[in-house]
Design an enzyme around this catalytic site. Structure first.
Site, PDB file in Angstrom:
ATOM      1  N   ARG A 100       0.909  -1.237  -0.046  1.00 17.19           N
ATOM      2  CA  ARG A 100       0.012  -0.068  -0.046  1.00 17.19           C
ATOM      3  C   ARG A 100       0.766   1.187  -0.037  1.00 17.19           C
ATOM      4  NH1 ARG A 100      -3.369  -3.011   3.453  1.00 17.19           N
ATOM      5  NH2 ARG A 100      -5.093  -3.847   2.509  1.00 17.19           N
ATOM      6  N   LYS A 122       4.823  11.638 -11.292  1.00 14.89           N
ATOM      7  CA  LYS A 122       3.871  10.951 -12.252  1.00 14.89           C
ATOM      8  C   LYS A 122       4.553   9.287 -12.537  1.00 14.89           C
ATOM      9  CE  LYS A 122       1.296  13.989 -14.929  1.00 14.89           C
ATOM     10  NZ  LYS A 122       1.343  14.789 -16.285  1.00 14.89           N
ATOM     11  N   GLU A 127      13.041  18.057 -24.440  1.00 14.98           N
ATOM     12  CA  GLU A 127      12.280  18.417 -23.016  1.00 14.98           C
ATOM     13  C   GLU A 127      12.913  19.599 -22.417  1.00 14.98           C
ATOM     14  OE1 GLU A 127       9.396  16.917 -22.373  1.00 14.98           O
ATOM     15  OE2 GLU A 127       9.507  14.866 -23.032  1.00 14.98           O
ATOM     16  N   LYS A 178      10.522  22.587 -13.455  1.00 13.83           N
ATOM     17  CA  LYS A 178       9.578  21.643 -13.057  1.00 13.83           C
ATOM     18  C   LYS A 178       8.933  21.678 -11.624  1.00 13.83           C
ATOM     19  CE  LYS A 178       7.699  17.125 -13.999  1.00 13.83           C
ATOM     20  NZ  LYS A 178       7.613  15.751 -14.715  1.00 13.83           N
ATOM     21  N   GLU A 234      -2.369  18.209 -11.595  1.00  7.79           N
ATOM     22  CA  GLU A 234      -2.730  18.724 -12.961  1.00  7.79           C
ATOM     23  C   GLU A 234      -3.960  19.174 -12.994  1.00  7.79           C
ATOM     24  OE1 GLU A 234      -0.452  16.506 -15.937  1.00  7.79           O
ATOM     25  OE2 GLU A 234      -2.137  16.965 -17.416  1.00  7.79           O
ATOM     26  N   ARG A 238       0.153  22.446 -14.508  1.00  6.19           N
ATOM     27  CA  ARG A 238       1.036  21.258 -14.797  1.00  6.19           C
ATOM     28  C   ARG A 238       0.828  20.855 -16.305  1.00  6.19           C
ATOM     29  NH1 ARG A 238       3.054  16.404 -11.233  1.00  6.19           N
ATOM     30  NH2 ARG A 238       4.333  15.366 -12.822  1.00  6.19           N
ATOM     31  N   ASN A 269       2.849  19.557 -20.915  1.00 10.36           N
ATOM     32  CA  ASN A 269       2.538  18.631 -22.014  1.00 10.36           C
ATOM     33  C   ASN A 269       2.785  19.384 -23.506  1.00 10.36           C
ATOM     34  OD1 ASN A 269       1.946  16.372 -20.360  1.00 10.36           O
ATOM     35  ND2 ASN A 269       0.152  17.321 -20.009  1.00 10.36           N
ATOM     36  N   HIS A 309       2.982  17.573 -26.849  1.00  8.27           N
ATOM     37  CA  HIS A 309       2.668  16.088 -26.531  1.00  8.27           C
ATOM     38  C   HIS A 309       1.481  15.603 -27.211  1.00  8.27           C
ATOM     39  CE1 HIS A 309       5.833  16.455 -23.506  1.00  8.27           C
ATOM     40  NE2 HIS A 309       5.900  15.491 -23.014  1.00  8.27           N
ATOM     41  N   HIS A 348       2.006  12.539 -29.526  1.00 10.37           N
ATOM     42  CA  HIS A 348       1.119  11.547 -29.190  1.00 10.37           C
ATOM     43  C   HIS A 348       0.752  10.726 -30.333  1.00 10.37           C
ATOM     44  CE1 HIS A 348      -0.928   8.528 -26.768  1.00 10.37           C
ATOM     45  NE2 HIS A 348      -1.996   8.820 -27.936  1.00 10.37           N
ATOM     46  N   HIS A 355      10.267   9.132 -27.780  1.00  8.72           N
ATOM     47  CA  HIS A 355       9.385  10.001 -27.328  1.00  8.72           C
ATOM     48  C   HIS A 355       9.708  11.591 -27.462  1.00  8.72           C
ATOM     49  CE1 HIS A 355       6.283  11.398 -24.334  1.00  8.72           C
ATOM     50  NE2 HIS A 355       7.580  12.054 -23.653  1.00  8.72           N
TER      51      HIS A 355
HETATM   52  P1  NAD Z   1      14.529   4.647 -21.292  1.00 12.43           P
HETATM   53  O1  NAD Z   1      14.224   4.668 -19.846  1.00 12.43           O
HETATM   54  O2  NAD Z   1      14.035   3.543 -22.303  1.00 12.43           O
HETATM   55  O3  NAD Z   1      15.834   5.065 -21.597  1.00 12.43           O
HETATM   56  C1  NAD Z   1      16.237   5.056 -23.096  1.00 12.43           C
HETATM   57  C2  NAD Z   1      17.383   4.235 -23.303  1.00 12.43           C
HETATM   58  O4  NAD Z   1      18.586   4.832 -23.013  1.00 12.43           O
HETATM   59  C3  NAD Z   1      17.069   3.029 -22.861  1.00 12.43           C
HETATM   60  O5  NAD Z   1      17.632   1.828 -23.592  1.00 12.43           O
HETATM   61  C4  NAD Z   1      18.210   2.948 -21.705  1.00 12.43           C
HETATM   62  O6  NAD Z   1      18.657   1.551 -21.401  1.00 12.43           O
HETATM   63  C5  NAD Z   1      19.165   3.730 -22.031  1.00 12.43           C
HETATM   64  N1  NAD Z   1      20.019   4.566 -21.094  1.00 12.43           N
HETATM   65  C6  NAD Z   1      19.403   5.288 -20.197  1.00 12.43           C
HETATM   66  N2  NAD Z   1      20.552   5.784 -19.404  1.00 12.43           N
HETATM   67  C7  NAD Z   1      21.768   5.463 -20.273  1.00 12.43           C
HETATM   68  C8  NAD Z   1      22.706   5.616 -19.704  1.00 12.43           C
HETATM   69  N3  NAD Z   1      23.352   6.569 -18.606  1.00 12.43           N
HETATM   70  N4  NAD Z   1      23.958   5.094 -20.283  1.00 12.43           N
HETATM   71  C9  NAD Z   1      23.488   4.159 -21.708  1.00 12.43           C
HETATM   72  N5  NAD Z   1      22.415   4.014 -21.701  1.00 12.43           N
HETATM   73  C10 NAD Z   1      21.431   4.603 -21.127  1.00 12.43           C
HETATM   74  O7  NAD Z   1      13.632   5.914 -21.934  1.00 12.43           O
HETATM   75  P2  NAD Z   1      13.572   7.662 -21.597  1.00 12.43           P
HETATM   76  O8  NAD Z   1      13.751   8.281 -22.656  1.00 12.43           O
HETATM   77  O9  NAD Z   1      14.509   7.898 -20.473  1.00 12.43           O
HETATM   78  O10 NAD Z   1      12.259   7.652 -20.877  1.00 12.43           O
HETATM   79  C11 NAD Z   1      11.015   7.655 -21.757  1.00 12.43           C
HETATM   80  C12 NAD Z   1       9.884   7.089 -20.760  1.00 12.43           C
HETATM   81  O11 NAD Z   1       9.838   8.089 -19.925  1.00 12.43           O
HETATM   82  C13 NAD Z   1       8.660   6.701 -21.453  1.00 12.43           C
HETATM   83  O12 NAD Z   1       8.029   5.786 -21.128  1.00 12.43           O
HETATM   84  C14 NAD Z   1       7.784   8.143 -21.053  1.00 12.43           C
HETATM   85  O13 NAD Z   1       6.342   7.829 -20.918  1.00 12.43           O
HETATM   86  C15 NAD Z   1       8.332   8.230 -19.858  1.00 12.43           C
HETATM   87  N6  NAD Z   1       8.054   9.681 -19.139  1.00 12.43           N
HETATM   88  C16 NAD Z   1       7.486   9.912 -18.026  1.00 12.43           C
HETATM   89  C17 NAD Z   1       7.469  11.173 -17.270  1.00 12.43           C
HETATM   90  C18 NAD Z   1       6.757  11.229 -16.139  1.00 12.43           C
HETATM   91  O14 NAD Z   1       6.629  12.531 -15.653  1.00 12.43           O
HETATM   92  N7  NAD Z   1       6.923  10.395 -15.341  1.00 12.43           N
HETATM   93  C19 NAD Z   1       7.861  12.209 -18.202  1.00 12.43           C
HETATM   94  C20 NAD Z   1       8.286  12.133 -19.765  1.00 12.43           C
HETATM   95  C21 NAD Z   1       8.544  10.740 -20.064  1.00 12.43           C
HETATM   96  N1  GLY Z   2       5.778  15.172 -17.914  1.00 12.97           N
HETATM   97  C1  GLY Z   2       4.875  16.005 -17.717  1.00 12.97           C
HETATM   98  C2  GLY Z   2       4.482  16.141 -16.260  1.00 12.97           C
HETATM   99  O1  GLY Z   2       5.309  15.460 -15.413  1.00 12.97           O
HETATM  100  O2  GLY Z   2       3.618  16.713 -15.896  1.00 12.97           O
END
Ligand code: NAD
Ligand code: GLY
Length: 364
Positions: free
Chosen positions: A119, A141, A183, A225, A235, A240, A244, A247, A251, A265
């Site tokens: 929980r 998030k 970003e 942020k 949001e 907040r 986006n 986005h 998307h 992305h």
């Molecule tokens: P990811 O976590 O898949 O990382 C991208 C690639 O880089 C992967 O292959 C990973 O293994 C590699 N990698 C990461 N750090 C590395 C390093 N230091 N050295 C070598 N390789 C490395 O993707 P991402 O772009 O980091 O994140 C995308 C995700 O984040 C999506 O799922 C998206 O929906 C999410 N996201 C969430 C939020 C939020 O607020 N929670 C905001 C934006 C995006």
């Molecule tokens: N990446 C958008 C948010 O965190 O609200």
């Protein structure tokens, strides 16, 4: 070391930023090691590239590591089950702090697992991609994807601490670094034209991995942020939602390219941002000059700014249909982030989707 606080009352937490911070990890998160042990979750790629450096920084602390496959597919029910089963096997308790060591995929998955395990457990973010360092590790998030779409199952669950070491980006592939840069630019476009000017001047240094430029870009982005999250954590006020920017268009492009490596992305966000500015200009909301400036900066940073650069050759109606599946739909209407100029993004709730489709047809 730079320290930024996300101000959320008794759930406030620090974000620490410094090149080489991994080497001092025990100073900052050693106190979370209940019984002298920490559980670290990473994907295979990050584990190979950076786990030895983190382990060295946690010398003297017993580490349990959970290594998952790399890639968006890891934000799944199957991996959530595998992760939570393993955390339960390891006897993780509510007072533990699980460490998410990776990009946005690991951060989102571990954060969601922490929100539901027993929980609600604590967790620490140690983001390793630029996207995760400037965006996903901050703000709470968390989510996995469902068969119907991305991030449809999740929770707001804030971390207890975020440790950002820009030096880990040395092993991040250049394409991933560029995608994360989209970003960074976003924060200037939302509400700070002076930061967009900074990006125009220093973007090349950031993309070349210059430590000072990277640290400055990360610290600025995170401060932006943190401020926005403190104002509108869930949001609800519309503040907040500004994060986006790009986005909704993005998307649709990701959906059209199958959420695959064809378009990352951050690349989709870059193209979506250029489209949002050109659509704003077409609506007479923003100058053609500002829209061109945004598209030019993204393109010269090696990011897609047109449909063809995003590998999308689809009619506007199909792209708009993808947008209609967005989780941000409200009563059958889709709020759009549009701009009155650089640094002047706003939420438009009455955009005519047929107009968007015509605009996208014109962009083809
Ligand atoms: P990811 O976590 O898949 O990382 C991208 C690639 O880089 C992967 O292959 C990973 O293994 C590699 N990698 C990461 N750090 C590395 C390093 N230091 N050295 C070598 N390789 C490395 O993707 P991402 O772009 O980091 O994140 C995308 C995700 O984040 C999506 O799922 C998206 O929906 C999410 N996201 C969430 C939020 C939020 O607020 N929670 C905001 C934006 C995006
Ligand atoms: N990446 C958008 C948010 O965190 O609200």
């Amino acid at each position: 070391m730079k320290e930024i606080t996300v101000g959320l009352g008794d759930r406030s937490y620090p974000i620490l930023i410094e090149s080489g911070l991994l080497a001092q990890a025990s100073t900052h998160i050693g106190r979370f090691a209940r019984g002298g042990r920490l559980v670290i979750v990473a994907d295979e790629t990050v584990a190979a590239a950076q786990l030895p450096a983190l382990a060295a920084g946690l010398d003297g602390i017993a580490l349990e590591t959970i290594i998952l496959p790399a890639g968006e597919g890891t934000k799944s029910w199957a991996m959530l089950e595998r992760l939570t089963d393993r955390l339960i096997d390891l006897g993780v308790e509510r007072s533990d702090r699980i460490v998410a060591f990776g990009g946005g995929v690991i951060g989102d998955l571990v954060g969601f697992a922490a929100s539901i395990l027993k929980r609600g457990c604590g967790f620490v973010q140690i983001p390793t991609s630029l996207l995760a360092q400037v965006d996903s590790s901050v703000g709470g998030k968390t989510a996995i994807n469902s068969a119907a779409g991305k991030n449809l199952v999740g929770a707001f669950h804030q971390p207890d601490m975020v440790l950002i070491d820009p030096a880990v980006l040395a092993t991040l592939p250049p394409r991933e670094l560029r995608a994360g840069y989209a970003e960074v630019v976003k924060y200037g476009l939302i509400d700070d034209a002076a930061f967009f000017d900074w990006c125009e001047t220093h973007g090349d240094d950031v993309l070349a991995g210059d430590p000072a430029a990277l640290t400055e870009a990360i610290a600025y982005s995170v401060a932006s942020k943190a401020r926005i999250v403190a104002e509108d954590e869930r949001e609800t006020s519309g503040r907040r939602a500004l994060l986006n920017l790009g986005h909704t268009f993005g998307h649709a492009l990701e959906a059209e390219t199958g959420f695959s490596d064809v378009l990352l992305h951050g690349e989709a966000v870059a193209c979506g941002t250029a489209l949002a500015f050109r659509f704003s200009a077409a609506q007479g909301l923003c100058s053609e000059e500002d829209a061109a400036r945004v598209g030019f900066h993204l393109a010269r940073s090696g990011l897609p700014s047109t449909l063809s650069e995003a590998h999308v050759d689809t009619d506007g109606a199909t792209l708009v249909a993808h947008m209609a599946h967005d989780k941000k739909m409200e009563g059958g209407k889709l709020p759009f982030l549009l701009a009155r100029g650089i640094g002047q993004t706003f939420l438009a709730k009455d955009v005519d989707l047929a107009e968007v489709a015509r605009f996208l047809d014109g962009e083809r």
